[in-house]
Design a protein around this motif. Structure first.
Motif, short mmCIF file in Angstrom:
data_model
loop_
_atom_site.label_atom_id
_atom_site.label_comp_id
_atom_site.label_asym_id
_atom_site.label_seq_id
_atom_site.Cartn_x
_atom_site.Cartn_y
_atom_site.Cartn_z
N ILE A 195 0.85 -1.18 0.00
CA ILE A 195 0.00 0.00 0.00
C ILE A 195 0.89 1.24 0.00
N VAL A 196 0.29 2.39 -0.22
CA VAL A 196 1.02 3.66 -0.20
C VAL A 196 0.55 4.46 1.00
N GLN A 197 1.50 4.94 1.77
CA GLN A 197 1.20 5.83 2.88
C GLN A 197 1.77 7.21 2.56
N ALA A 198 0.88 8.19 2.55
CA ALA A 198 1.29 9.56 2.25
C ALA A 198 0.74 10.48 3.35
N TYR A 199 1.30 11.67 3.45
CA TYR A 199 0.86 12.63 4.46
C TYR A 199 0.48 13.94 3.78
N ALA A 200 -0.81 14.28 3.86
CA ALA A 200 -1.31 15.48 3.20
C ALA A 200 -1.24 16.66 4.15
N PRO A 201 -0.83 17.83 3.64
CA PRO A 201 -0.82 19.03 4.50
C PRO A 201 -2.25 19.43 4.86
N GLU A 202 -2.36 20.23 5.89
CA GLU A 202 -3.67 20.57 6.43
C GLU A 202 -4.58 21.26 5.41
N PHE A 203 -4.02 22.12 4.55
CA PHE A 203 -4.85 22.86 3.62
C PHE A 203 -5.41 21.96 2.51
N GLN A 204 -4.87 20.74 2.34
CA GLN A 204 -5.37 19.83 1.31
C GLN A 204 -6.23 18.70 1.89
N LYS A 205 -6.19 18.54 3.20
CA LYS A 205 -6.84 17.40 3.82
C LYS A 205 -8.33 17.34 3.50
N ASP A 206 -9.04 18.47 3.53
CA ASP A 206 -10.48 18.48 3.31
C ASP A 206 -10.86 18.17 1.86
N GLY B 31 7.43 19.75 9.16
CA GLY B 31 6.03 20.06 9.38
C GLY B 31 5.25 18.87 9.84
N SER B 32 3.96 18.80 9.42
CA SER B 32 3.07 17.73 9.86
C SER B 32 2.10 17.43 8.73
N GLY B 33 1.29 16.40 8.93
CA GLY B 33 0.35 16.02 7.89
C GLY B 33 -0.65 15.01 8.39
N TYR B 34 -1.64 14.72 7.54
CA TYR B 34 -2.68 13.74 7.82
C TYR B 34 -2.39 12.48 7.00
N LEU B 35 -2.37 11.35 7.67
CA LEU B 35 -2.05 10.10 7.01
C LEU B 35 -3.13 9.74 5.99
N VAL B 36 -2.70 9.50 4.76
CA VAL B 36 -3.58 9.06 3.68
C VAL B 36 -3.09 7.68 3.23
N GLU B 37 -3.95 6.67 3.34
CA GLU B 37 -3.59 5.33 2.91
C GLU B 37 -4.23 5.02 1.57
N ILE B 38 -3.43 4.46 0.67
CA ILE B 38 -3.84 4.24 -0.71
C ILE B 38 -3.58 2.79 -1.07
N ASP B 39 -4.60 2.15 -1.65
CA ASP B 39 -4.50 0.73 -2.01
C ASP B 39 -4.65 0.58 -3.51
N SER B 40 -3.79 -0.25 -4.11
CA SER B 40 -3.83 -0.48 -5.55
C SER B 40 -5.04 -1.32 -5.91
N GLU B 41 -5.55 -1.11 -7.13
CA GLU B 41 -6.68 -1.89 -7.60
C GLU B 41 -6.28 -3.31 -7.95
N LYS B 42 -4.99 -3.56 -8.08
CA LYS B 42 -4.48 -4.90 -8.33
C LYS B 42 -3.23 -5.08 -7.48
N VAL B 43 -2.59 -6.23 -7.61
CA VAL B 43 -1.38 -6.47 -6.84
C VAL B 43 -0.29 -5.53 -7.33
N MET B 44 0.24 -4.71 -6.43
CA MET B 44 1.23 -3.72 -6.81
C MET B 44 2.57 -4.37 -7.11
N ASP B 45 3.29 -3.81 -8.07
CA ASP B 45 4.59 -4.33 -8.46
C ASP B 45 5.51 -4.37 -7.24
N SER B 46 6.08 -5.54 -6.96
CA SER B 46 6.91 -5.71 -5.77
C SER B 46 8.17 -4.84 -5.80
N ARG B 47 8.57 -4.38 -7.00
CA ARG B 47 9.75 -3.52 -7.10
C ARG B 47 9.53 -2.14 -6.48
#
Length: 486
Positions: free
Chosen positions: A317-328, A379-395
């Motif tokens: 999965i992908v873990q990203a952190y969005a700044p406060e002004f983009q979170k909403d 700085g800081s951010g809000y955790l955004v978790e992202i899941d691929s629609e298929k099995v993500m490339d292991s590389r």
């Protein structure tokens, strides 16, 4: 004797009778005159003769004093771009501490069975610590205690399920109870990996032997206490039936019978608690298989200290952190494109969760799996978790990636213009200024319907008054501005 050339002849160019000088002088004069004529002709040609490009440049319209952009007909999206890290759903740092007993005084790595990058199935050996195996089994609950015969709980149920998945039946044991069937299954599993399980009772079987002797002793006492009555025929005497004994022996026989029952109960209890056990230090439960070996930091011959191996399991999965002004702007279900600039690999994914808790980078750095994440951004951010629609490339595992989240979309194609093309007329109408081929300008009233990435989707008030073939004014030419200032 050669003829003399007089001074007068050299100065005035007069030809002396029979002199060769006069002939040469005439040739020099003729060549010089021709060169002069050619130079003059070339100068005239540069003035009179012009290329088609020169003619077009001189006769064409002067450069525009405005900047224009084409009207587009497309789906308009608003995109949030942040950085993220591709990480497995579960990461486990292995620091096994097997039970130290007998002549083993410390936990030392004696064998390593895997290498970085290996993918392993359930039950495969990872390493050996002080002669004892360490392996992985499927399950979500962490191993927090030794599992011994007689134990009851969700962790026992998890062990039973893992053993059955690997083909080791737990027999008739009830769910979540470590009974005889589970003991047999566990012993079978250990045999399949080439090891003997540790006994739950580390006494060499002394407790069972003592309990068995108590049963034999109680049984003999009962036999001695039972005296057949004259009416009892041979073969009718039963230790569970004292009705056929003489009266004077009846009370003694009853007591002997109670002692035998108690001895047998104690034996059954000890037998139930005996047999193979599963030490907490010999197994690591992971959510799904196959698992990946991400790192092997331990070495054969070294004592176990801290993490000696890192394992990962589950989908990437992908873990990203969005700044406060983009979170909403973000919500679960939004489409995402994941791009690795390092490998060029792209993945299509969706947002699965957006945290409501603001997390500082200092807090992230304290977590081992995030120690290297976002160190440069601060700085800081809000955790955004992202899941691929298929099995993500292991590389992609462990890579820093660009995450483009479609925060909004028109859904269907629409007329789109740069946001700088929108203006207000004197009457307060929202308009764009269209430039025709003859540089004629015309204001077209429009209704903005959506914005995104510097563009606006618009609908003309008069149907058909604006099309994708038009050019709209977006600003004043820098060249024109500079010339005006001069």
């Amino acid at each position: 004797m050669p003829k003399e050339v007089t001074i007068e002849a050299l100065v005035l160019g007069r030809k002396e009778p029979g002199s060769a000088y006069g002939t040469r002088r005439r040739w020099v004069f003729a060549i010089s005159t021709s060169a002069i004529v050619l130079v003059i002709a070339g100068m005239v040609a540069t003035i009179v003769v012009r290329s088609p490009a020169q003619i077009a440049a001189e006769t064409g319209a002067p450069p525009r004093d405005i900047l224009t952009a084409p009207v587009e007909y497309r789906v308009l999206t608003s995109t949030v771009i942040i950085r993220g890290e591709v990480t497995p759903a579960q990461v486990v740092s292995l620091s096994p501490q097997p039970a130290v007993s007998g002549d083993v005084s410390k936990a030392m790595i004696t064998r390593i069975f895997v290498s970085k990058g290996d993918e392993l199935g359930a039950g495969k050996l990872l390493m050996e610590i002080s002669g004892r195996p360490v392996f992985g089994l499927p399950g979500r609950l962490p191993m927090y205690r030794d599992l011994r015969p007689g134990a009851v709980g969700a962790d026992v149920q998890q062990l039973q399920a893992a053993l059955r998945k690997m083909g080791h039946s737990t027999g008739g044991d009830s769910v979540g109870r470590f009974g005889p069937g589970t003991k047999t299954a566990l012993a079978s599993f250990y045999a399949s990996i080439g090891y003997d399980p540790l006994p739950a009772q580390d006494d060499g079987g002394a407790a069972i032997e003592a309990a068995q002797k108590e049963v034999v002793s109680a049984k003999r006492a009962l036999e001695d206490a039972i005296t057949p009555s004259p009416r009892t025929r041979v073969g009718e005497l039963n230790e569970n039936d004292t009705s056929k004994v003489t009266t004077n022996k009846g009370k003694e026989a009853e007591r002997a019978k109670d002692d035998l029952t108690a001895a047998r109960r104690d034996l059954a209890k000890i037998e139930a608690a005996s047999g193979p056990m599963l030490p907490a230090g010999e197994v690591v439960f992971l959510e799904s298989f196959p698992i990946r070996v991400d790192a092997v930091s331990g070495k054969v011959g070294s004592e176990v200290s801290g993490s000696v191996m890192t394992l990962s399991a589950g989908k990437l999965i992908v873990q990203a952190y969005a700044p406060e002004f983009q979170k909403d702007l973000l919500r679960p279900g939004q489409k995402v494109q994941v791009l690795s600039e390092l490998t060029g690999i792209t993945e299509t994914a969706r947002v699965i969760s957006v945290s409501d808790t603001l997390t500082s980078r200092d807090q992230l750095a304290e977590e081992p799996q995030n120690a290297d994440a976002n160190q440069e951004t601060g700085g800081s951010g809000y955790l955004v978790e992202i899941d691929s629609e298929k099995v993500m490339d292991s590389r992609l595992s462990g890579q820093d990636v660009r995450v483009s989240i479609v925060a909004a979309s028109t859904g269907e194609k629409a007329l789109v213009v740069p946001i700088t093309a929108i203006s207000s007329s004197a009457g307060g109408r929202t308009v764009v200024t269209v430039v025709r081929d003859n540089d004629a300008k015309r204001q077209i009233e429009i209704q903005p319907v959506a914005t995104g990435d510097g563009y606006v989707a618009v609908i003309p008030t008069v149907k058909g008054s604006l099309s994708s073939r038009d050019q709209v004014v977006t600003g004043i030419s820098q060249e024109f501005t500079g010339s005006s200032e001069r």
